[in-house]
Design a protein around this motif. Structure first.
Motif, PDB file in Angstrom:
ATOM      1  N   ILE A 110       1.737  -6.646   9.744  1.00 40.57           N
ATOM      2  CA  ILE A 110       0.634  -5.691   9.752  1.00 40.57           C
ATOM      3  C   ILE A 110       1.146  -4.279  10.050  1.00 40.57           C
ATOM      4  O   ILE A 110       2.273  -4.087  10.502  1.00 40.57           O
ATOM      5  CB  ILE A 110      -0.438  -6.067  10.806  1.00 40.57           C
ATOM      6  N   GLU A 143      -5.548  -7.181   7.674  1.00 41.13           N
ATOM      7  CA  GLU A 143      -4.507  -7.136   8.699  1.00 41.13           C
ATOM      8  C   GLU A 143      -5.127  -7.231  10.092  1.00 41.13           C
ATOM      9  O   GLU A 143      -4.594  -7.899  10.985  1.00 41.13           O
ATOM     10  CB  GLU A 143      -3.688  -5.855   8.560  1.00 41.13           C
ATOM     11  N   TYR A 144      -6.278  -6.571  10.268  1.00 44.12           N
ATOM     12  CA  TYR A 144      -6.985  -6.671  11.546  1.00 44.12           C
ATOM     13  C   TYR A 144      -7.419  -8.115  11.810  1.00 44.12           C
ATOM     14  O   TYR A 144      -7.262  -8.639  12.925  1.00 44.12           O
ATOM     15  CB  TYR A 144      -8.195  -5.736  11.570  1.00 44.12           C
ATOM     16  N   HIS A 187       1.308   2.486   8.181  1.00 42.97           N
ATOM     17  CA  HIS A 187      -0.082   2.606   8.633  1.00 42.97           C
ATOM     18  C   HIS A 187      -0.836   1.345   8.233  1.00 42.97           C
ATOM     19  O   HIS A 187      -1.634   0.803   8.991  1.00 42.97           O
ATOM     20  CB  HIS A 187      -0.714   3.856   8.017  1.00 42.97           C
ATOM     21  N   SER A 188      -0.577   0.876   7.022  1.00 41.89           N
ATOM     22  CA  SER A 188      -1.022  -0.438   6.577  1.00 41.89           C
ATOM     23  C   SER A 188       0.037  -0.979   5.634  1.00 41.89           C
ATOM     24  O   SER A 188       0.862  -0.228   5.107  1.00 41.89           O
ATOM     25  CB  SER A 188      -2.387  -0.364   5.873  1.00 41.89           C
ATOM     26  N   ALA A 206      -4.500  -1.565  11.891  1.00 46.26           N
ATOM     27  CA  ALA A 206      -5.109  -2.791  12.404  1.00 46.26           C
ATOM     28  C   ALA A 206      -4.842  -2.949  13.893  1.00 46.26           C
ATOM     29  O   ALA A 206      -5.734  -3.305  14.670  1.00 46.26           O
ATOM     30  CB  ALA A 206      -4.566  -3.996  11.636  1.00 46.26           C
ATOM     31  N   GLU A 214      -5.753  -3.108   5.192  1.00 46.08           N
ATOM     32  CA  GLU A 214      -6.014  -2.765   6.592  1.00 46.08           C
ATOM     33  C   GLU A 214      -7.038  -3.691   7.239  1.00 46.08           C
ATOM     34  O   GLU A 214      -6.870  -4.130   8.387  1.00 46.08           O
ATOM     35  CB  GLU A 214      -6.493  -1.317   6.672  1.00 46.08           C
ATOM     36  N   THR A 260       0.807  -1.225   0.000  1.00 48.76           N
ATOM     37  CA  THR A 260       0.000   0.000   0.000  1.00 48.76           C
ATOM     38  C   THR A 260       0.838   1.271   0.000  1.00 48.76           C
ATOM     39  O   THR A 260       0.331   2.340  -0.363  1.00 48.76           O
ATOM     40  CB  THR A 260      -0.930   0.034   1.226  1.00 48.76           C
TER      41      THR A 260
END
Length: 276
Positions: A240, A57-58, A49-50, A244, A54, A36
């Motif tokens: 990750i 990743e969570y 951030h990601s 996330a 995203e 990303t």
């Protein structure tokens, strides 16, 4: 009056001031999986951030094993005969009850009792501690150490850190060959052999899920990353970014300095100051 051309040239020339230059010891591995290109500034470090998605990743945190680089977190090595007494004076919890091989969450305040920051305190031995925090506090810690036989040094750049979180995180560590890691209870820590040295593993994290944090000398960082990723291949391990992790810590009700409360050094208005 400056022409638009000159303004554009100046912006180009000064662009390097906006570029995040610092990379963590894990940066080569993180860059390799960063699809990303979604970065943010974590204490001057280029942090993700990601990395790939995203949302997924969570779900890696909640259903698999997620690997997050915590190296930019400020880390202090505090040691000496008076280390316990010093930390018992400057932090809020009773350090005399913190046994070697244990971790606790704590905070510390300025002279007026307003919170300067919070973090985790690792007791590595009877006379050696590691204090991890969001902000930098070395001058304040050194001033507070006057009269104590104690050494305080920042080791942020020298110690690399990873958070391994999620329901398969223990299985990843077991597969990686960390014999005895099953003995770690919540907030326990221990040292394990790694790459002709040692890695400190604590059963701690920022997700409210099963998880561990691993600390290793910076020069051993890439071998640790590779060891975990190889061991976790069949366990769904994924790297990750912060978005996330932040969602998981919000669900767990865990607070972050200057997000959920304003630290004393950052507060502009008196009504923003917070006591414990």
């Amino acid at each position: 009056m400056t022409s638009p051309v000159n303004n554009a040239a100046r912006t180009t020339a000064q662009g390097h001031f906006r570029t995040l230059r610092l990379g963590t010891p894990f940066q080569p591995r993180i860059d390799a999986v960063a699809k990303t290109q979604d970065w943010y500034n974590w204490a001057g470090y280029r942090a993700p951030h990601s990395l790939w998605d995203e949302e997924l990743e969570y779900f890696a945190i909640r259903s698999q094993a997620a690997l997050f680089d915590i190296s930019p977190m400020t880390k202090y090595r505090i040691e000496g005969p008076d280390a316990e007494a010093f930390l018992d004076r400057v932090t809020l919890r009773d350090v005399t009850k913190l046994k070697p091989g244990r971790v606790h969450y704590t905070a510390w305040c300025d002279d007026e009792g307003f919170v300067l920051d919070d973090g985790t305190l690792f007791r590595l031995s009877p006379t050696r501690f590691r204090l991890c925090s969001q902000e930098r506090h070395l001058p304040w810690l050194l001033d507070s150490a006057i009269g104590f036989e104690v050494t305080v040094e920042e080791e942020t750049e020298n110690v690399a850190g990873l958070a391994l979180q999620g329901p398969t995180s223990f299985a990843v560590l077991r597969e990686a060959g960390f014999a005895g890691v099953e003995k770690l209870k919540i907030f326990d820590l221990a040292e394990f052999p790694h790459d002709s040295g040692t890695v400190t593993i604590s059963r701690t994290g920022f997700t409210g899920d099963l998880g561990y944090e691993l600390f290793v000398p910076a020069e051993k960082a890439l071998s640790l990353w590779d060891r975990l990723m190889t061991a976790g291949e069949l366990r769904g391990i994924r790297a990750i970014g912060y978005a996330a992790l932040n969602r998981a810590r919000l669900e767990a009700g865990l607070i972050v300095a200057n997000a959920d409360f304003t630290t004393a050094d950052h507060a502009i208005r008196a009504d923003r100051l917070r006591m414990p």
